[in-house]
Design a protein around this motif. Structure first.
Motif, PDB file in Angstrom:
ATOM      1  N   ALA A  10       0.834  -1.205   0.000  1.00  0.00           N
ATOM      2  CA  ALA A  10       0.000   0.000   0.000  1.00  0.00           C
ATOM      3  C   ALA A  10       0.866   1.252   0.000  1.00  0.00           C
ATOM      4  CB  ALA A  10      -0.919   0.001   1.214  1.00  0.00           C
ATOM      5  N   GLY A  11       0.549   2.168  -0.891  1.00  0.00           N
ATOM      6  CA  GLY A  11       1.275   3.422  -1.004  1.00  0.00           C
ATOM      7  C   GLY A  11       2.306   3.354  -2.109  1.00  0.00           C
ATOM      8  N   LEU A  12       2.217   4.292  -3.071  1.00  0.00           N
ATOM      9  CA  LEU A  12       3.138   4.280  -4.202  1.00  0.00           C
ATOM     10  C   LEU A  12       3.894   5.601  -4.305  1.00  0.00           C
ATOM     11  CD1 LEU A  12       0.984   2.362  -6.845  1.00  0.00           C
ATOM     12  CD2 LEU A  12       3.105   1.582  -5.757  1.00  0.00           C
ATOM     13  N   GLY A  13       4.242   6.142  -3.138  1.00  0.00           N
ATOM     14  CA  GLY A  13       5.175   7.256  -3.113  1.00  0.00           C
ATOM     15  C   GLY A  13       6.585   6.731  -3.297  1.00  0.00           C
ATOM     16  N   ASN A  14       7.557   7.547  -2.968  1.00  0.00           N
ATOM     17  CA  ASN A  14       8.952   7.184  -3.205  1.00  0.00           C
ATOM     18  C   ASN A  14       9.334   5.858  -2.546  1.00  0.00           C
ATOM     19  OD1 ASN A  14      11.720   7.851  -4.100  1.00  0.00           O
ATOM     20  ND2 ASN A  14      12.113   7.937  -1.911  1.00  0.00           N
ATOM     21  N   MET A  15       9.064   5.716  -1.227  1.00  0.00           N
ATOM     22  CA  MET A  15       9.427   4.490  -0.527  1.00  0.00           C
ATOM     23  C   MET A  15       8.534   3.332  -0.945  1.00  0.00           C
ATOM     24  SD  MET A  15      12.081   5.350   1.083  1.00  0.00           S
ATOM     25  CE  MET A  15      12.336   3.776   1.907  1.00  0.00           C
ATOM     26  N   GLY A  16       7.259   3.592  -1.148  1.00  0.00           N
ATOM     27  CA  GLY A  16       6.333   2.535  -1.527  1.00  0.00           C
ATOM     28  C   GLY A  16       6.700   1.886  -2.852  1.00  0.00           C
ATOM     29  N   ARG A  17       7.094   2.705  -3.821  1.00  0.00           N
ATOM     30  CA  ARG A  17       7.517   2.155  -5.116  1.00  0.00           C
ATOM     31  C   ARG A  17       8.764   1.298  -4.955  1.00  0.00           C
ATOM     32  NH1 ARG A  17       6.406   7.493  -6.760  1.00  0.00           N
ATOM     33  NH2 ARG A  17       8.649   7.963  -6.876  1.00  0.00           N
ATOM     34  N   SER A  18       9.706   1.779  -4.142  1.00  0.00           N
ATOM     35  CA  SER A  18      10.950   1.031  -3.963  1.00  0.00           C
ATOM     36  C   SER A  18      10.714  -0.308  -3.270  1.00  0.00           C
ATOM     37  CB  SER A  18      11.949   1.867  -3.163  1.00  0.00           C
ATOM     38  OG  SER A  18      12.350   3.010  -3.898  1.00  0.00           O
ATOM     39  N   HIS A  19       9.847  -0.305  -2.255  1.00  0.00           N
ATOM     40  CA  HIS A  19       9.552  -1.567  -1.578  1.00  0.00           C
ATOM     41  C   HIS A  19       8.793  -2.520  -2.498  1.00  0.00           C
ATOM     42  CE1 HIS A  19      11.287  -0.229   2.069  1.00  0.00           C
ATOM     43  NE2 HIS A  19      10.360   0.653   2.360  1.00  0.00           N
ATOM     44  N   ALA A  20       7.876  -1.991  -3.310  1.00  0.00           N
ATOM     45  CA  ALA A  20       7.149  -2.841  -4.255  1.00  0.00           C
ATOM     46  C   ALA A  20       8.121  -3.476  -5.253  1.00  0.00           C
ATOM     47  CB  ALA A  20       6.078  -2.034  -4.978  1.00  0.00           C
ATOM     48  N   LEU A  21       9.103  -2.708  -5.709  1.00  0.00           N
ATOM     49  CA  LEU A  21      10.111  -3.267  -6.612  1.00  0.00           C
ATOM     50  C   LEU A  21      10.909  -4.367  -5.919  1.00  0.00           C
ATOM     51  CD1 LEU A  21      11.452  -0.075  -8.425  1.00  0.00           C
ATOM     52  CD2 LEU A  21      10.314  -2.023  -9.508  1.00  0.00           C
ATOM     53  N   ALA A  22      11.179  -4.183  -4.622  1.00  0.00           N
ATOM     54  CA  ALA A  22      11.905  -5.212  -3.870  1.00  0.00           C
ATOM     55  C   ALA A  22      11.108  -6.514  -3.822  1.00  0.00           C
ATOM     56  CB  ALA A  22      12.203  -4.711  -2.464  1.00  0.00           C
ATOM     57  N   TYR A  23       9.803  -6.413  -3.604  1.00  0.00           N
ATOM     58  CA  TYR A  23       8.956  -7.621  -3.599  1.00  0.00           C
ATOM     59  C   TYR A  23       8.919  -8.254  -4.987  1.00  0.00           C
ATOM     60  CZ  TYR A  23       7.236  -5.507   0.745  1.00  0.00           C
ATOM     61  OH  TYR A  23       7.150  -4.933   1.983  1.00  0.00           O
ATOM     62  N   HIS A  24       8.832  -7.410  -6.015  1.00  0.00           N
ATOM     63  CA  HIS A  24       8.752  -7.897  -7.390  1.00  0.00           C
ATOM     64  C   HIS A  24       9.992  -8.704  -7.768  1.00  0.00           C
ATOM     65  CE1 HIS A  24       7.950  -7.906 -11.722  1.00  0.00           C
ATOM     66  NE2 HIS A  24       9.168  -7.426 -11.899  1.00  0.00           N
ATOM     67  N   GLU A  25      11.158  -8.253  -7.311  1.00  0.00           N
ATOM     68  CA  GLU A  25      12.422  -8.884  -7.698  1.00  0.00           C
ATOM     69  C   GLU A  25      12.794 -10.074  -6.814  1.00  0.00           C
ATOM     70  OE1 GLU A  25      14.117  -8.285 -10.330  1.00  0.00           O
ATOM     71  OE2 GLU A  25      13.018  -6.515 -11.008  1.00  0.00           O
ATOM     72  N   ASN A  26      12.193 -10.189  -5.635  1.00  0.00           N
ATOM     73  CA  ASN A  26      12.555 -11.251  -4.696  1.00  0.00           C
ATOM     74  C   ASN A  26      11.625 -12.453  -4.892  1.00  0.00           C
ATOM     75  OD1 ASN A  26      12.901 -12.892  -2.354  1.00  0.00           O
ATOM     76  ND2 ASN A  26      13.639 -11.127  -1.205  1.00  0.00           N
ATOM     77  N   PRO A  27      12.145 -13.609  -5.270  1.00  0.00           N
ATOM     78  CA  PRO A  27      11.285 -14.778  -5.517  1.00  0.00           C
ATOM     79  C   PRO A  27      10.579 -15.278  -4.263  1.00  0.00           C
ATOM     80  CG  PRO A  27      13.594 -15.404  -5.564  1.00  0.00           C
ATOM     81  CD  PRO A  27      13.572 -13.911  -5.516  1.00  0.00           C
ATOM     82  N   GLY A  28      10.972 -14.779  -3.101  1.00  0.00           N
ATOM     83  CA  GLY A  28      10.288 -15.172  -1.876  1.00  0.00           C
ATOM     84  C   GLY A  28       8.946 -14.496  -1.695  1.00  0.00           C
ATOM     85  N   PHE A  29       8.653 -13.511  -2.553  1.00  0.00           N
ATOM     86  CA  PHE A  29       7.381 -12.785  -2.469  1.00  0.00           C
ATOM     87  C   PHE A  29       6.607 -12.891  -3.768  1.00  0.00           C
ATOM     88  CE2 PHE A  29      10.213 -10.274   0.388  1.00  0.00           C
ATOM     89  CZ  PHE A  29       9.494 -10.365   1.559  1.00  0.00           C
ATOM     90  N   THR A  30       5.296 -12.813  -3.657  1.00  0.00           N
ATOM     91  CA  THR A  30       4.410 -12.645  -4.808  1.00  0.00           C
ATOM     92  C   THR A  30       3.486 -11.468  -4.511  1.00  0.00           C
ATOM     93  OG1 THR A  30       4.403 -14.986  -5.421  1.00  0.00           O
ATOM     94  CG2 THR A  30       2.551 -13.649  -6.188  1.00  0.00           C
ATOM     95  N   ILE A  31       3.521 -10.442  -5.332  1.00  0.00           N
ATOM     96  CA  ILE A  31       2.633  -9.302  -5.142  1.00  0.00           C
ATOM     97  C   ILE A  31       1.232  -9.672  -5.606  1.00  0.00           C
ATOM     98  CG2 ILE A  31       2.124  -6.919  -5.818  1.00  0.00           C
ATOM     99  CD1 ILE A  31       5.120  -6.456  -6.144  1.00  0.00           C
ATOM    100  N   VAL A  32       0.259  -9.576  -4.714  1.00  0.00           N
ATOM    101  CA  VAL A  32      -1.132  -9.874  -5.101  1.00  0.00           C
ATOM    102  C   VAL A  32      -1.896  -8.603  -5.431  1.00  0.00           C
ATOM    103  CG1 VAL A  32      -1.230 -12.031  -3.820  1.00  0.00           C
ATOM    104  CG2 VAL A  32      -1.881  -9.905  -2.669  1.00  0.00           C
TER     105      VAL A  32
END
Length: 351
Positions: A10-32
């Motif tokens: 939740a949240g797509l400001g500066n930090m939110g985008r960066s954390h979402a990218l971290a989830y996207h790139e880490n195979p341990g996570f799936t963004i729903v």
């Protein structure tokens, strides 16, 4: 290997985008799903995810295992509690809440529901800041902490700062990081806080201030100050001071003289850690010269976010005890909110 953890971010400001990218790139996570009140441009890699407008509806519909809360501060506590009561673990950006009572409610909820709660103290995952804390602790206290992060912001950065100041002053929003560093070094109990602040712009609310300064005293005699200012009027002279002194010497970050205060990578890069030993010989001269530790190959902002979310994954999978982590987050917030209270009342706050 455990199955990927389903995450709602939740949240797509500066930090939110960066954390979402971290989830996207880490195979341990799936963004729903991603949550933002409005449709906003997203960086490459996030275009394929649906952006939902309501956190509560997304939580109910998607049933994530982890909620990443990177919204404005006044929603942190509400969203975190809702997520944990729904069975999800939580990562929440700092500050944990806008009041100490709400922060304590969030921690109590995590403990009551057996959920992991990680607060976004990104410097805890930075190898150079970890080294700074280690070297400072070697000196032994009592300590003097001198720290600031002033940002001469304009255009989109100033717009972001004005949005943040709808709920949180700079000495709270940024201060929790550096007060947390002070607390990690001294391990002493904070006992007294003083604060002062000034509104330097007509573009923010009459009861808000964009420059602030806090002082904190600890029961071992240590003391520290932190200064933060945002806006187009802020000076870039000595905007980044990170200095720890004790009877035995000092540890300091030496900043690149060409660094710019609104560059987000500047906020975490250390460039050089300078070690100074106070010991002198019979002639009164120093026994050893200062030592400069060159911090080559430092992680940038996105890599730090990647490391932080890797820690979230590790905390969940390995069932790491986060009691100290959560207590520290509440303590640093308590100090910064006491400083804000002192700014507004003109009175010293006893903790």
């Amino acid at each position: 290997m455990s199955s990927a953890i389903r995450v709602l971010s939740a949240g797509l400001g500066n930090m939110g985008r960066s954390h979402a990218l971290a989830y996207h790139e880490n195979p341990g996570f799936t963004i729903v799903g991603l949550v933002n009140r409005s449709k906003v441009p997203v960086p490459a890699g996030l275009e394929g995810y649906e952006i939902l407008p309501s956190f509560h509806e997304a939580l109910k519909e998607l049933k994530p295992e982890l909620c990443s809360i990177n919204t404005y501060s006044d929603s942190h506590a509400e969203y975190a509690i809702a997520a944990m009561e729904a069975g999800a673990h939580v990562f929440v950006e700092k500050p944990l809440a806008t009041t100490v009572a709400d922060a304590e409610r969030v921690v109590a909820c995590a403990k009551a529901n057996g959920r992991k709660l990680v607060v976004g103290y990104i410097l805890r995952h930075h190898p150079s800041w970890m080294r700074l804390i280690e070297e400072a602790r070697k000196l032994g206290g009592p300590y003097v902490f001198r720290m600031n992060l002033n940002q001469q912001s304009s255009g989109p950065t100033w717009a972001t700062h004005k949005a943040l100041m709808q709920t949180t002053p700079p000495i709270v929003d940024c201060g929790v990081h550096y007060v947390d560093v002070m607390c990690q070094i001294t391990d002493a109990k904070p006992v007294e806080v003083r604060g002062m602040g000034l509104r330097l712009s007509d573009e923010i609310a009459p009861d808000m201030y964009n420059y602030g300064h806090l002082q904190v005293l600890f029961d071992d005699g240590s003391l520290g100050w932190y200064e933060a200012g945002w806006g187009p009027m802020i000076s870039e002279t000595a905007f980044f001071v990170k200095d720890v002194m004790s009877p035995n010497g000092s540890v300091s970050i030496v900043m690149d003289p060409n660094a710019k205060s609104d560059d987000i990578d500047t906020h975490t890069k250390t460039a050089v850690i300078r070690l100074h030993n106070a010991a002198t010989g019979p002639d009164g001269r120093f026994l050893s010269p200062d030592e400069d530790l060159r911090m080559a190959g430092e992680p940038g902002h996105q890599e730090l976010c990647d490391r932080e979310q890797a820690y979230v994954l590790k905390a969940i999978r390995e069932d790491i005890d986060l009691t100290r982590h959560m207590d520290d987050a509440v303590q640093s917030l308590r100090i910064c909110l006491a400083a804000d209270e002192s700014v507004r009342t003109g009175q010293t706050v006893k903790l």
